[in-house]
Design an enzyme around this catalytic site. Structure first.
Site, mmCIF file in Angstrom:
data_model
loop_
_atom_site.group_PDB
_atom_site.id
_atom_site.type_symbol
_atom_site.label_atom_id
_atom_site.label_comp_id
_atom_site.label_asym_id
_atom_site.label_seq_id
_atom_site.Cartn_x
_atom_site.Cartn_y
_atom_site.Cartn_z
ATOM 1 N N LYS A 36 40.063 30.878 49.104
ATOM 2 C CA LYS A 36 39.680 32.294 49.231
ATOM 3 C C LYS A 36 38.193 32.547 49.008
ATOM 4 C CE LYS A 36 41.115 33.422 44.536
ATOM 5 N NZ LYS A 36 42.323 33.631 43.720
ATOM 6 N N ARG A 129 48.474 39.674 34.260
ATOM 7 C CA ARG A 129 48.340 40.029 35.665
ATOM 8 C C ARG A 129 49.755 39.907 36.242
ATOM 9 N NH1 ARG A 129 44.122 37.220 39.840
ATOM 10 N NH2 ARG A 129 45.930 35.935 40.301
HETATM 11 C C1 LIG Z 1 42.369 32.604 42.930
HETATM 12 C C2 LIG Z 1 43.613 32.013 42.405
HETATM 13 C C3 LIG Z 1 43.625 30.663 42.008
HETATM 14 C C4 LIG Z 1 42.372 29.807 41.995
HETATM 15 O O1 LIG Z 1 41.586 30.140 40.884
HETATM 16 P P1 LIG Z 1 40.230 29.307 40.527
HETATM 17 O O2 LIG Z 1 39.832 29.843 39.205
HETATM 18 O O3 LIG Z 1 39.261 29.601 41.605
HETATM 19 O O4 LIG Z 1 40.625 27.877 40.471
HETATM 20 C C5 LIG Z 1 44.833 30.139 41.579
HETATM 21 N N1 LIG Z 1 45.960 30.891 41.545
HETATM 22 C C6 LIG Z 1 45.979 32.180 41.905
HETATM 23 C C7 LIG Z 1 47.253 32.939 41.830
HETATM 24 C C8 LIG Z 1 44.811 32.785 42.339
HETATM 25 O O5 LIG Z 1 44.832 34.085 42.702
#
Ligand SMILES: *Cc1c(COP(=O)(O)O)cnc(C)c1O
Length: 353
Positions: A36, A129
């Protein structure tokens, strides 16, 4: 040459991925590469696949759609909207879920397409969350999911350090593993995936085996080489796979304090200034629409960032050894938020080298 430009170094990125995939694999953990932060750009995501990730994961379905030609299973990270259920079952093999209404919608759409969509149930271990907060609610959901014909429950997952800033601990991983075992016994099923979080869980790998965790969803750590619990650079990785280049549009000696009555700036805040005398000010063609100033770092340590408006970045170049002129290029590295914004900005050209 067109500017501003974001340069992506494919080999640095691929090497970060290889390093962390190896680290995780030695602990029995498969990596879901989270795309993302670069908006699911398939040319960049290819470095993840070549680096050895087992899954590609993204929080936006548009991005997973962009990645459809890369031949690894896709995980939808954000809880699906009911309104996008059809796209979810089409472009994601697995999705993270915490609401039975949504899972019902996914099951329905999957059945219409003769598919079985895989579901991971999220457990909230305190970051507040997404996810089931009470064990009873989780068991109830498992029971209902098992009755649906269009979905298959494949595992449990958790997410930490995103909203509440809660740092993952061995106790968290233990709890997740206990829940998995309880569900497996109670419902006589096997759950193949236990997904222990994001880049903030990596610090646990240095001196522990992670209690049954066999999946991590990594974004920041692959892209920047940092674990996100304490911000440490991970051994064998680099932070400069992504670099920003901007062009200078004005260089002038000016005082460091504005002249006249000070009201609000372009973003509604009343600014304050320290009088450092006359300074060499460098104006660049990029602004807050494209970047985040708090996570933008000049490669030239002689430069300081003074501020920005929507479309202008203002630097102090007085202490630099370089005599910047109009038309010159200034280079920056970025951390997560700035990189996310820069990748999202259509005004910034992306160049893969
Ligand atoms: C964005 C996201 C990740 C990745 O997080 P990083 O800190 O970039 O490794 C993993 N799981 C979910 C649900 C996310 O939204």
């Amino acid at each position: 040459m067109a500017y501003p430009k974001l340069i992506v170094d494919y080999e640095i990125l691929k090497n970060n991925v290889k390093t962390l995939v190896n680290l995780c694999n030695t602990k029995g953990i498969k990596v879901a590469g989270v795309t993302k932060v670069f908006c699911g750009n398939p040319q960049i995501a290819k470095a993840y696949v070549e680096g050895g990730v087992s899954f590609l994961a993204d929080s936006r379905i548009e991005n997973l759609q962009r990645l459809k030609d890369l031949d690894v299973p896709k995980i939808m990270l954000r809880l699906p909207m009911i309104s996008e259920a059809e796209k979810i079952v089409e472009y994601a093999d697995i999705s993270l879920n915490s609401e039975i209404e949504t899972i019902r919608a996914l099951s329905e759409k999957a059945l219409e397409k003769n598919l079985v969509h895989k579901v991971i149930l999220m457990v909230d271990l305190g970051d507040l969350r997404e996810g089931y907060y009470n064990d009873e609610d989780l068991f109830q959901a498992v029971e209902e999911v098992l009755e649906l014909k269009g979905v298959k429950l494949v595992g449990l997952g958790t997410n930490l350090t995103c909203y509440g800033g809660v740092i993952p601990s061995i106790e968290h991983m233990d709890k997740l593993n206990r829940l998995k075992k309880e569900i497996e016994e109670k419902f006589n099923i096997e759950l193949e995936i236990l997904s222990g979080g994001n880049s903030s869980s990596l610090h646990l790998l240095s001196d522990h085996d992670l209690q049954g965790i066999n999946n991590l969803r990594l974004g920041e750590s692959l892209v920047l080489g940092t674990e996100s619990a304490y911000g440490q650079q991970l051994a064998g990785t680099r932070s400069d796979a992504f670099k920003l280049q901007v062009q200078v549009i004005e260089v002038k000696e000016k005082p460091s304090v504005p002249t006249g009555e000070i009201g609000r700036d372009a973003f509604g805040k009343v600014p304050t200034f320290v009088d450092r005398g006359v300074r060499k000010r460098i104006l660049c063609a990029i602004g807050k629409q494209d970047i985040d100033l708090d996570t933008l770092y000049p490669v030239d340590k002689g430069i300081t960032i003074l501020g920005a408006s929507s479309d202008h970045l203002i630097l102090d170049g007085s202490d630099s050894e370089i005599d910047y002129k109009v038309g010159d290029i200034v280079e920056f590295t970025m951390h997560y938020v700035c990189l996310l914004r820069a990748m999202t900005s259509e005004y910034i050209k992306k160049e893969l080298i």
